[in-house]
Motif scaffolding. Sequence first.
Motif, mmCIF file in Angstrom:
data_model
loop_
_atom_site.group_PDB
_atom_site.id
_atom_site.type_symbol
_atom_site.label_atom_id
_atom_site.label_comp_id
_atom_site.label_asym_id
_atom_site.label_seq_id
_atom_site.Cartn_x
_atom_site.Cartn_y
_atom_site.Cartn_z
ATOM 1 N N ARG A 74 -22.244 -6.315 -39.464
ATOM 2 C CA ARG A 74 -20.988 -6.271 -38.711
ATOM 3 C C ARG A 74 -19.834 -5.760 -39.552
ATOM 4 N NH1 ARG A 74 -24.113 -10.460 -37.065
ATOM 5 N NH2 ARG A 74 -24.499 -10.560 -34.805
ATOM 6 N N CYS A 75 -18.896 -5.135 -38.862
ATOM 7 C CA CYS A 75 -17.768 -4.513 -39.549
ATOM 8 C C CYS A 75 -16.516 -4.619 -38.681
ATOM 9 C CB CYS A 75 -18.077 -3.042 -39.823
ATOM 10 S SG CYS A 75 -16.690 -2.069 -40.438
ATOM 11 N N SER A 76 -15.408 -5.002 -39.308
ATOM 12 C CA SER A 76 -14.111 -4.987 -38.632
ATOM 13 C C SER A 76 -13.210 -4.005 -39.360
ATOM 14 C CB SER A 76 -13.483 -6.379 -38.634
ATOM 15 O OG SER A 76 -14.218 -7.259 -37.823
ATOM 16 N N PRO A 77 -12.707 -2.999 -38.673
ATOM 17 C CA PRO A 77 -11.879 -1.993 -39.348
ATOM 18 C C PRO A 77 -10.475 -2.506 -39.606
ATOM 19 C CG PRO A 77 -11.975 -1.527 -37.010
ATOM 20 C CD PRO A 77 -12.884 -2.697 -37.251
ATOM 21 N N ILE A 78 -9.734 -1.733 -40.350
ATOM 22 C CA ILE A 78 -8.323 -2.029 -40.571
ATOM 23 C C ILE A 78 -7.600 -1.930 -39.225
ATOM 24 C CG2 ILE A 78 -6.210 -1.102 -41.623
ATOM 25 C CD1 ILE A 78 -7.951 -0.247 -44.010
ATOM 26 N N SER A 79 -6.659 -2.818 -39.019
ATOM 27 C CA SER A 79 -5.918 -2.832 -37.763
ATOM 28 C C SER A 79 -5.275 -1.460 -37.509
ATOM 29 C CB SER A 79 -4.828 -3.910 -37.825
ATOM 30 O OG SER A 79 -4.060 -3.899 -36.657
ATOM 31 N N GLU B 70 -13.356 5.482 -30.752
ATOM 32 C CA GLU B 70 -13.063 5.059 -29.377
ATOM 33 C C GLU B 70 -14.345 4.691 -28.628
ATOM 34 O OE1 GLU B 70 -10.323 4.333 -27.980
ATOM 35 O OE2 GLU B 70 -8.699 5.624 -28.637
ATOM 36 N N LYS B 71 -15.223 3.976 -29.306
ATOM 37 C CA LYS B 71 -16.458 3.425 -28.740
ATOM 38 C C LYS B 71 -17.532 4.460 -28.461
ATOM 39 C CE LYS B 71 -13.889 1.577 -25.679
ATOM 40 N NZ LYS B 71 -13.453 0.964 -24.398
ATOM 41 N N GLU B 72 -17.282 5.707 -28.834
ATOM 42 C CA GLU B 72 -18.282 6.743 -28.614
ATOM 43 C C GLU B 72 -18.859 7.219 -29.939
ATOM 44 O OE1 GLU B 72 -16.562 8.761 -24.490
ATOM 45 O OE2 GLU B 72 -17.041 9.985 -26.245
ATOM 46 N N GLU B 73 -20.158 7.509 -29.943
ATOM 47 C CA GLU B 73 -20.778 8.057 -31.133
ATOM 48 C C GLU B 73 -20.290 9.485 -31.330
ATOM 49 O OE1 GLU B 73 -25.102 7.495 -31.752
ATOM 50 O OE2 GLU B 73 -25.130 9.628 -32.253
ATOM 51 N N ARG B 74 -19.727 9.763 -32.505
ATOM 52 C CA ARG B 74 -19.200 11.093 -32.784
ATOM 53 C C ARG B 74 -20.032 11.838 -33.822
ATOM 54 N NH1 ARG B 74 -14.124 12.332 -30.801
ATOM 55 N NH2 ARG B 74 -13.738 10.968 -29.019
ATOM 56 N N PHE C 158 -17.201 -1.760 -30.388
ATOM 57 C CA PHE C 158 -16.692 -2.621 -29.321
ATOM 58 C C PHE C 158 -15.247 -2.248 -28.960
ATOM 59 C CE2 PHE C 158 -20.364 -5.237 -29.248
ATOM 60 C CZ PHE C 158 -20.834 -5.257 -30.552
ATOM 61 N N PRO C 159 -14.749 -2.780 -27.822
ATOM 62 C CA PRO C 159 -13.374 -2.449 -27.409
ATOM 63 C C PRO C 159 -12.318 -2.772 -28.456
ATOM 64 C CG PRO C 159 -14.560 -3.399 -25.581
ATOM 65 C CD PRO C 159 -15.465 -3.514 -26.778
ATOM 66 N N ASN C 160 -12.578 -3.757 -29.321
ATOM 67 C CA ASN C 160 -11.592 -4.083 -30.366
ATOM 68 C C ASN C 160 -11.827 -3.231 -31.625
ATOM 69 O OD1 ASN C 160 -13.908 -5.166 -31.438
ATOM 70 N ND2 ASN C 160 -13.039 -7.201 -31.786
#
Lengths: 110, 114
Positions: B22-27, B51-55, B69-71
């Motif tokens: 799991r990973c939480s990015p910088i705000s 934006e939730k899409e694989e790029r 995820f949305p957040n």
Amino acid sequence: GQQVMQIPQYQHVQEGEDFTTYCNSSTTLSNIQWYKQRPGGHPVFLIQLVKSGEVKKQKRLTFQFGEAKKNSSLHITATQTTDVGTYFCATSGSARQLTFGSGTQLTVLP
Amino acid sequence: DAGVTQSPTHLIKTRGQQVTLRCSPISGHKSVSWYQQVLGQGPQFIFQYYEKEERGRGNFPDRFSARQFPNYSSELNVNALLLGDSALYLCASSRPRGMNTEAFFGQGTRLTVV
């Protein structure tokens, strides 16, 4: 895809000596980034170069981007023990995916 | 401000098992990328999400998957673990736009497959 080659793989220097690592590509790069990773740590961004022939300095660190935008170098003047770590060059494409070199592991002997 | 956070920091799994990192990015950062770093090598790109899409997807087998995820937090899943999957898995986030593509890395998850 793009590839960047980095030399040397290892470098041992006495504290106070200079250090240089080189990054080369067979294709023109849109940018070059440099990261430092301390032992047991994660890569930390140092700098980004985007212009042909660009030179940037950060205290004892000098970064250069070649005229043809196919090579780059990082030079550290008068190394200190705090400079120990692995230095990576990397390049990013339009999608911001980073392609890293294999790194140069710097050891500074006191 | 908090940097990129990853969990867990260390993990030991058995061959054939599945793992989720799991990973939480910088705000404020909407782009998250995953990298695999084998000992003695540079990080290798696995996935990028924006934006939730694989790029973007690197040269990794289908056993590797991810989502955002949305957040803007993200998960990396690896199925049917192999010994060769043992590595440091790094998550990086970057600013939403502009010329500066600087990546901010988390401390990584050290995965050991036995």
